[in-house]
Write a protein that holds these residues in place. Structure first.
Motif, short mmCIF file in Angstrom:
data_model
loop_
_atom_site.label_atom_id
_atom_site.label_comp_id
_atom_site.label_asym_id
_atom_site.label_seq_id
_atom_site.Cartn_x
_atom_site.Cartn_y
_atom_site.Cartn_z
N GLU A 78 3.98 -1.26 7.80
CA GLU A 78 3.11 -2.38 7.44
C GLU A 78 2.69 -2.20 5.98
O GLU A 78 2.25 -1.13 5.59
N GLY A 79 2.84 -3.26 5.16
CA GLY A 79 2.42 -3.22 3.77
C GLY A 79 1.05 -3.86 3.59
O GLY A 79 0.71 -4.83 4.28
N PHE A 80 0.24 -3.32 2.63
CA PHE A 80 -1.14 -3.77 2.43
C PHE A 80 -1.37 -4.13 0.96
O PHE A 80 -0.92 -3.42 0.06
N TYR A 81 -2.13 -5.22 0.75
CA TYR A 81 -2.49 -5.68 -0.59
C TYR A 81 -3.91 -6.23 -0.60
O TYR A 81 -4.35 -6.85 0.37
N CYS A 82 -4.60 -6.06 -1.72
CA CYS A 82 -5.89 -6.69 -1.95
C CYS A 82 -5.61 -8.04 -2.59
O CYS A 82 -4.89 -8.14 -3.59
N ALA A 83 -6.16 -9.10 -2.00
CA ALA A 83 -5.89 -10.44 -2.50
C ALA A 83 -7.10 -11.34 -2.26
O ALA A 83 -7.99 -11.02 -1.46
N SER B 265 6.43 -2.90 -1.12
CA SER B 265 5.70 -2.50 -2.32
C SER B 265 6.36 -3.15 -3.53
O SER B 265 7.54 -3.49 -3.49
N GLY B 266 5.59 -3.37 -4.57
CA GLY B 266 6.16 -3.93 -5.79
C GLY B 266 5.66 -5.31 -6.18
O GLY B 266 5.96 -5.78 -7.28
N VAL C 271 -7.80 0.89 -1.47
CA VAL C 271 -6.49 0.85 -0.83
C VAL C 271 -5.55 0.31 -1.90
O VAL C 271 -5.68 -0.82 -2.33
N GLY C 272 -4.64 1.13 -2.35
CA GLY C 272 -3.73 0.71 -3.42
C GLY C 272 -2.84 -0.43 -3.01
O GLY C 272 -2.32 -0.45 -1.89
N ASN C 273 -2.66 -1.40 -3.91
CA ASN C 273 -1.74 -2.49 -3.64
C ASN C 273 -0.35 -1.93 -3.41
O ASN C 273 0.12 -1.07 -4.14
N GLY C 274 0.30 -2.41 -2.37
CA GLY C 274 1.64 -1.95 -2.03
C GLY C 274 1.65 -0.75 -1.12
O GLY C 274 2.71 -0.22 -0.80
N THR C 275 0.46 -0.31 -0.66
CA THR C 275 0.41 0.80 0.30
C THR C 275 1.20 0.42 1.53
O THR C 275 1.06 -0.69 2.05
#
Length: 140
Positions: free
Chosen positions: A35-40, A76-77, A110-114
């Motif tokens: 699962e990928g995670f991003y702050c948005a 990620s990316g 939480v780093g973007n693309g974690t």
């Protein structure tokens, strides 16, 4: 001297084969995924992860309108300013219970693309509500 299999032997063999086939099917059900995670923001546009960090000390964190988006299809990316692909889910950046569910730290950055590995469940439901389902584990 021919020996015939008794009906009991045939029955046990058939039962074993059926159980073995069922076990193989259960193993391939893909219960776990990455699962990928991003702050948005509320529109799914990626922002600097400091906006989703209560502990950053920089003075510009939080408030309404920032979420942690997640999906098995997020890789990620992706860059700040990009809109995330549809099909993910989100929860409030400060929702410690949801963070823990996915194996993320309960507070902080939480780093973007974690990408977390071994997340249980189906992943992104397309929901943009504040709740979430599934369980996570620490990984990559």
């Amino acid at each position: 001297m021919n020996r015939r299999m008794s009906s009991r032997s045939v029955s046990l063999t058939s039962t074993f084969l059926l159980l073995a086939a069922g076990g193989t099917a259960a193993c391939s059900s893909n219960k776990y995924h990455d699962e990928g995670f991003y702050c948005a923001d509320e529109n799914g546009v990626i922002v600097d992860e400091d906006y989703c960090d209560d502990n950053n000390g920089s003075g510009y964190h939080g408030g309404g309108g920032y979420y942690i988006y997640h999906s098995p299809s997020y890789r990620s990316g992706y860059k700040v300013g990009q809109k995330l692909p549809s099909g993910g889910s989100r929860f409030a950046y400060n929702d410690s219970a949801s963070r823990s569910t996915y194996g993320l730290p309960s507070t902080g950055r939480v780093g973007n693309g974690t990408v977390k590995t071994g997340v249980v469940g189906k992943g992104g439901s397309g929901s943009t509500g504040h709740g979430s389902t599934g369980h996570g584990s620490s990984g990559g």
